[in-house]
Design a protein around this motif. Structure first.
Motif, PDB file in Angstrom:
ATOM      1  N   THR A  46      96.625  63.999  77.302  1.00 27.63           N
ATOM      2  CA  THR A  46      96.906  63.695  78.704  1.00 27.63           C
ATOM      3  C   THR A  46      98.396  63.823  78.971  1.00 27.63           C
ATOM      4  O   THR A  46      99.219  63.859  78.064  1.00 27.63           O
ATOM      5  N   MET A  47      98.718  63.908  80.259  1.00 27.23           N
ATOM      6  CA  MET A  47     100.115  63.888  80.696  1.00 27.23           C
ATOM      7  C   MET A  47     100.190  63.061  81.968  1.00 27.23           C
ATOM      8  O   MET A  47      99.179  62.879  82.665  1.00 27.23           O
ATOM      9  N   SER A  48     101.350  62.599  82.300  1.00 25.10           N
ATOM     10  CA  SER A  48     101.514  61.801  83.512  1.00 25.10           C
ATOM     11  C   SER A  48     101.520  62.713  84.735  1.00 25.10           C
ATOM     12  O   SER A  48     101.758  63.933  84.622  1.00 25.10           O
ATOM     13  N   LYS A  69      98.023  53.223  84.500  1.00 26.96           N
ATOM     14  CA  LYS A  69      98.747  54.423  84.933  1.00 26.96           C
ATOM     15  C   LYS A  69      97.787  55.614  84.963  1.00 26.96           C
ATOM     16  O   LYS A  69      96.953  55.771  84.083  1.00 26.96           O
ATOM     17  N   ARG A 115      96.667  59.321  84.436  1.00 25.57           N
ATOM     18  CA  ARG A 115      97.000  60.389  83.498  1.00 25.57           C
ATOM     19  C   ARG A 115      96.136  61.607  83.813  1.00 25.57           C
ATOM     20  O   ARG A 115      94.962  61.483  84.151  1.00 25.57           O
ATOM     21  N   THR A 148      91.359  63.195  86.000  1.00 30.66           N
ATOM     22  CA  THR A 148      92.397  62.202  85.733  1.00 30.66           C
ATOM     23  C   THR A 148      91.724  60.941  85.206  1.00 30.66           C
ATOM     24  O   THR A 148      90.552  60.679  85.511  1.00 30.66           O
ATOM     25  N   ARG A 201      98.578  65.976  72.074  1.00 26.18           N
ATOM     26  CA  ARG A 201      98.465  65.190  73.308  1.00 26.18           C
ATOM     27  C   ARG A 201      97.259  65.648  74.108  1.00 26.18           C
ATOM     28  O   ARG A 201      97.002  66.835  74.230  1.00 26.18           O
TER      29      ARG A 201
END
Length: 166
Positions: free
Chosen positions: A8-10, A42, A44, A36, A6
């Protein structure tokens, strides 16, 4: 099959990771502490940039216990790094006496200027006591001093320096 790592993350994931509220987590995003990106509408957080930020700050701590500031400690001048003292209090306990004489001298100058009604520029520093002056002169080689003062440029330089000290 090879699973992709992964990247990215939220923001809510980052919020849970640091144990923050919604306002604090979006405040970090707003301050651009880390990169970001917008994916499908959205926001990320780029994980590599987040980890770099985390390793260079000490205010926020991850809920899982991973210590912050690992890179920061590696390149900063920390209290323990140069002097061997583990806490700042140990440094002040060890070395605070060095500044006491300067503080006492400055307090005397301030008090004298305050009560005399004169500005700080018109107040002279307290003269050395006789024993201090004798101790300072006992370390001076008279022949070397005569040689230095025979040079007009050096004599002018020392005169200027002496005037700036008074």
């Amino acid at each position: 099959m090879d699973e992709k790592k992964r990247t990215t993350m939220s923001v809510p994931e980052m919020q849970r990771m640091l144990g923050l509220g919604k306002t604090d987590s979006y405040w970090l995003v707003h301050r651009q502490c880390f990169e970001t990106i917008i994916v499908a509408g959205k926001m990320r957080v780029v994980i590599d940039r987040f980890e770099h930020w985390y390793a260079n700050q000490i205010k926020y701590k991850k809920v899982d216990g991973t210590p912050p500031g690992t890179e920061l400690r590696a390149y900063s001048y920390s209290v323990q790094g140069d002097s061997g003292h583990a806490q700042a209090q140990m440094v002040t306990d060890q070395y605070s006496h060095i500044l006491d004489d300067d503080r006492k001298n400055n307090a005397a100058l301030f008090e004298k200027a305050f009560y005399s009604g004169k500005g700080a520029d018109s107040i002279e520093a307290p003269a050395e006591t006789g024993s201090e002056a004798k101790a300072a002169l006992s370390d001076v080689d008279p022949d070397l001093l005569a040689k230095i003062l025979s040079n007009p440029e050096m004599a002018a330089l020392l005169t200027t320096l002496a005037k700036s000290l008074n």
